[in-house]
Design an enzyme around this catalytic site. Structure first.
Site, PDB file in Angstrom:
ATOM      1  N   GLU A  24       0.816  -1.208   0.000  1.00 47.35           N
ATOM      2  CA  GLU A  24       0.000   0.000   0.000  1.00 47.35           C
ATOM      3  C   GLU A  24       0.852   1.261   0.000  1.00 47.35           C
ATOM      4  O   GLU A  24       0.524   2.249  -0.672  1.00 47.35           O
ATOM      5  CB  GLU A  24      -0.934   0.009   1.217  1.00 47.35           C
ATOM      6  CG  GLU A  24      -1.875   1.202   1.235  1.00 47.35           C
ATOM      7  CD  GLU A  24      -2.774   1.213   2.449  1.00 47.35           C
ATOM      8  OE1 GLU A  24      -2.436   1.887   3.440  1.00 47.35           O
ATOM      9  OE2 GLU A  24      -3.812   0.531   2.412  1.00 47.35           O
ATOM     10  N   ASN A  28       0.606   3.874  -3.050  1.00 51.55           N
ATOM     11  CA  ASN A  28       0.298   5.265  -2.694  1.00 51.55           C
ATOM     12  C   ASN A  28       1.370   6.201  -3.254  1.00 51.55           C
ATOM     13  O   ASN A  28       1.063   7.239  -3.858  1.00 51.55           O
ATOM     14  CB  ASN A  28       0.225   5.380  -1.168  1.00 51.55           C
ATOM     15  CG  ASN A  28      -0.473   6.636  -0.703  1.00 51.55           C
ATOM     16  OD1 ASN A  28      -0.393   7.666  -1.344  1.00 51.55           O
ATOM     17  ND2 ASN A  28      -1.141   6.546   0.433  1.00 51.55           N
ATOM     18  N   ASP A 200      -4.846   5.399  -5.357  1.00 55.44           N
ATOM     19  CA  ASP A 200      -4.623   3.993  -5.023  1.00 55.44           C
ATOM     20  C   ASP A 200      -5.845   3.400  -4.333  1.00 55.44           C
ATOM     21  O   ASP A 200      -6.601   4.089  -3.661  1.00 55.44           O
ATOM     22  CB  ASP A 200      -3.384   3.839  -4.141  1.00 55.44           C
ATOM     23  CG  ASP A 200      -3.543   4.498  -2.786  1.00 55.44           C
ATOM     24  OD1 ASP A 200      -3.973   5.664  -2.748  1.00 55.44           O
ATOM     25  OD2 ASP A 200      -3.253   3.857  -1.765  1.00 55.44           O
ATOM     26  N   SER A 202      -7.517   1.204  -1.491  1.00 50.73           N
ATOM     27  CA  SER A 202      -7.164   0.849  -0.121  1.00 50.73           C
ATOM     28  C   SER A 202      -8.450   0.575   0.642  1.00 50.73           C
ATOM     29  O   SER A 202      -9.312  -0.157   0.158  1.00 50.73           O
ATOM     30  CB  SER A 202      -6.351   1.990   0.513  1.00 50.73           C
ATOM     31  OG  SER A 202      -5.994   1.671   1.833  1.00 50.73           O
ATOM     32  N   CYS A 485       4.473  31.402  14.911  1.00 45.18           N
ATOM     33  CA  CYS A 485       3.916  30.252  15.607  1.00 45.18           C
ATOM     34  C   CYS A 485       4.435  30.183  17.040  1.00 45.18           C
ATOM     35  O   CYS A 485       4.101  31.023  17.844  1.00 45.18           O
ATOM     36  CB  CYS A 485       4.191  28.970  14.823  1.00 45.18           C
ATOM     37  SG  CYS A 485       3.120  27.601  15.340  1.00 45.18           S
ATOM     38  N   HIS A 606       2.641  30.091   9.084  1.00 39.34           N
ATOM     39  CA  HIS A 606       4.057  29.821   8.787  1.00 39.34           C
ATOM     40  C   HIS A 606       4.421  30.257   7.372  1.00 39.34           C
ATOM     41  O   HIS A 606       4.514  29.415   6.464  1.00 39.34           O
ATOM     42  CB  HIS A 606       4.335  28.317   8.908  1.00 39.34           C
ATOM     43  CG  HIS A 606       4.478  27.805  10.292  1.00 39.34           C
ATOM     44  ND1 HIS A 606       5.673  27.790  10.971  1.00 39.34           N
ATOM     45  CD2 HIS A 606       3.573  27.270  11.137  1.00 39.34           C
ATOM     46  CE1 HIS A 606       5.506  27.260  12.168  1.00 39.34           C
ATOM     47  NE2 HIS A 606       4.232  26.935  12.293  1.00 39.34           N
ATOM     48  N   GLU A 608       7.247  30.915   6.254  1.00 32.97           N
ATOM     49  CA  GLU A 608       8.533  30.327   5.867  1.00 32.97           C
ATOM     50  C   GLU A 608       8.367  28.915   5.313  1.00 32.97           C
ATOM     51  O   GLU A 608       9.284  28.374   4.688  1.00 32.97           O
ATOM     52  CB  GLU A 608       9.496  30.328   7.063  1.00 32.97           C
ATOM     53  CG  GLU A 608       9.326  29.223   8.078  1.00 32.97           C
ATOM     54  CD  GLU A 608       8.143  29.409   9.025  1.00 32.97           C
ATOM     55  OE1 GLU A 608       7.985  28.575   9.939  1.00 32.97           O
ATOM     56  OE2 GLU A 608       7.378  30.384   8.862  1.00 32.97           O
TER      57      GLU A 608
END
Length: 620
Positions: A24, A28, A200, A202, A485, A606, A608
């Site tokens: 998997e 994926n 995929d 699953s 943050c 954020h 950055e």
């Protein structure tokens, strides 16, 4: 990076569960443009209830299946991993012992370098009028239901009428070479531009895969089961390895040739086509077996997440997120910029004649615009035309993890970035008077066990020499400061020593009661902030990643409004007051503030982490 896990299968076959986890993870990861299976590495996270009856033997079987057989067969290495072998708990209920034991579990993380992230395939169906969806199933005709969601929801009894059989035999990766062939098929099809979408197979099987592609695209489906056997339930709900791909009808022959070349003909067949109608219909032999309105299936698909979210999180937020997800005609994020991202803002200060180009593939249509000339001599900074880069201290503490991205951002903006740890300041190896700027980075200082940013701030406030050094730095008229943050939370705790920050808020636990990691739309407001100068009016998608970002003000709102620099927006372009557009519950969507003179700015998002458009999971 991609994750694979098939823990429920371990109740039937621990070795099969481990092989399926590896498979998997690979199916994926195939959505990404990895040019060779040899470039893929695996991290294995093993979990088991060691010393519980029979579990040690099952763990041995699973490790042997992956470590000694499957991975060597396809030349995959597992250079890193961890284990948690205490997956059992015991307690007393009315004086009687109760025990909970988790099955053997393997969580595989597959990772690899890619040369161009823009070639990533997604489940988003292309709006091709004439295209088809192919299912490539690595069970090679087997449709085992063991451990599937269908078997868990609708258990059958065995022949003796005893315990539920959990669906019978477990799916498995029976042929390792078939997984290698699948990888090569997807790689070559991508390189030939034959694939329009990829998802995929699953949990939930092919039906869940197809529906998720429809939900992502807001399109209907005609699912055609001819040639897939006599049992539509097995076809649609078995969880064998595989994927669904979208192929333009004109490329059908080329794709079929590739399938044959990789010996996967018995594994691949057309199963559906996308439509513009809001219906998902299942047909076989000319008969309609079932059909649903698109929104009915979406509600069913979302209901499990909503139920769990309502128990785990703030139930009001769970309701608000579901309500927002059901606005199918929402325009979504509508970014706009009030500045030219191609302009090199450092050029006027460094006597540069042309913009720096960081990536030729990211050139803006504005790149040929002449660089703005420096301001009048009276306004010139002492750094203009000297080639000097103002020194910025990229400040971090134990647990902070955003310093590399922060340094890269300041470097691109014309600063000379220096890594400064709090221990450097405490022990006197570095002094703040060496710097013209300071950036307090995001992460989890002290693991946030002392409160988000509070422990970091306390380490400054309770050391008189350090407190004085920071006070002098903030008071100097030639300095700039930024907190992001955790750094935002930390600086907010230092507002007593930051001129013009008296009305800043405290940052409390998110209204959702959960850590929020999302892409949010923020608006830059007109404010004194020097770092945000020239950006007012911009609406930008930016990563948020925090557990305590809800601003709580002690000052009246009229005293705060002039300092608000950034706020969250909803899809209508209004200040976000509802979850998840406002991920933390701050009043008016406030998520960034500055001081009266604009020299210190604090932000919860954020910036950055999204320095380049390629860093974004989505961009216009």
């Amino acid at each position: 990076m991609a994750i694979g896990e098939r823990t429920p299968l371990a109740l039937l076959d621990a070795a099969a569960s481990a092989r399926m986890a590896v498979g998997e993870a690979i199916t994926n990861l195939c959505a990404a443009p990895v040019d060779s299976l040899h470039r893929v590495k695996l991290s294995a996270n093993w979990m088991a209830a060691a010393n519980h009856d029979g579990e040690d033997a099952l763990l041995y079987d699973a490790v042997k299946a992956v470590g000694l057989a499957l991975c060597p067969d396809i030349d995959l290495s597992i250079p890193v991993g961890k284990d948690s072998l205490s997956m059992q708990a015991q307690w007393q209920v009315d004086g009687e012992a109760v025990k909970s034991v988790s099955p053997v579990s393997l969580v595989i993380t597959a990772f690899a370098a890619v040369t161009d992230v823009r070639e990533q395939l997604t489940p988003l169906l292309a709006e091709e009028e004439d295209s088809e969806l192919w299912l490539i199933g690595l069970g090679a005709g087997k449709q085992r239901l063991g451990g599937s969601v269908l078997a868990q929801c609708h258990p059958q009894t065995d022949a003796s009428g005893g315990l539920p059989a959990f669906g019978g035999d477990a799916p498995d990766l029976d042929d390792a070479q078939r997984l290698r062939d699948f990888f090569e098929l997807i790689r070559e099809a991508r390189e030939a531009s034959l694939l329009l979408a990829y998802h995929d197979r699953s949990d939930g099987g092919a039906f869940a895969t197809l529906c998720e592609m429809a939900f992502a695209s807001h399109r209907g489906l005609e699912i055609q089961l001819d040639g897939w056997g006599d049992d539509p339930f097995r076809t649609l709900f078995c969880e064998e390895l595989g994927a669904v791909v979208q192929v333009a009808s004109e490329d059908r022959a080329a794709f079929a040739d590739l399938v044959e070349r990789h010996a996967l003909t018995e594994c691949a067949q057309r199963i559906a086509r996308a439509t513009g109608t809001p219906t998902v219909r299942v047909q076989q032999d000319g008969q309609i077996l079932a059909q649903w309105r698109w929104d009915e299936l979406f509600d069913a698909w979302w209901s499990v997440s909503h139920a769990m979210q309502g128990l785990r999180d703030n139930p009001e937020c769970a309701d608000e997120e579901r309500a927002q997800a059901r606005v199918f005609n929402s325009p979504g994020m509508q970014p706009k910029l009030a500045f030219d991202p191609a302009e090199d803002v450092a050029a006027p200060y460094m006597d540069l004649q042309v913009p720096r180009v960081h990536d030729a593939q990211e050139r803006s249509p504005y790149m040929d615009v002449p660089v703005p000339r420096a301001h009048d001599a009276q306004e010139r900074s002492p750094y203009i035309a000297t080639g000097a880069r103002p020194k910025v201290a990229i400040l971090r503490e134990q647990g902070v993890n955003g310093q590399i991205e922060m340094a890269a951002g300041f470097d691109r903006a014309g600063f000379d970035a220096h890594d400064v740890h709090m221990s450097d300041l405490i022990e006197g190896r570095v002094s703040l008077d060496q710097f013209q700027a300071l950036a307090a980075c995001g992460g989890f200082s002290y693991g946030d066990v002392l409160g988000a940013g509070r422990g970091w701030a306390t380490s400054i406030l309770e050391r008189s020499a350090l407190r004085d050094a920071f006070s002098e730095f903030f008071a100097r008229p030639d300095t700039l400061s930024l907190g992001v943050c955790n750094g935002c939370q930390m600086l907010s705790q230092l507002k007593a020593i930051i001129p013009g920050a008296a009305h800043w808020p405290r940052f409390m636990r998110n209204r959702s009661e959960q850590f929020e990691a999302r892409l949010a739309l923020v608006e830059v407001l007109e404010s004194p902030s020097i770092l945000l100068g020239g950006m007012a009016g911009s609406r930008i998608p930016i990563v948020v990643s925090h557990g305590e970002g809800r601003a709580m003000f002690d000052a009246p709102s009229d005293q705060v409004s002039a300092q608000v620099a950034v706020r969250f927006l909803d899809a209508a372009g209004d200040p976000a007051v509802r979850y998840p557009a406002n991920p933390n519950g701050s009043p008016g969507g406030i998520t960034g503030l500055t001081t009266d003179d604009g020299r210190t700015t604090i932000l919860m998002p954020h910036p950055e982490r999204t320095l380049r458009s390629l860093n974004l999971s989505w961009h216009p």
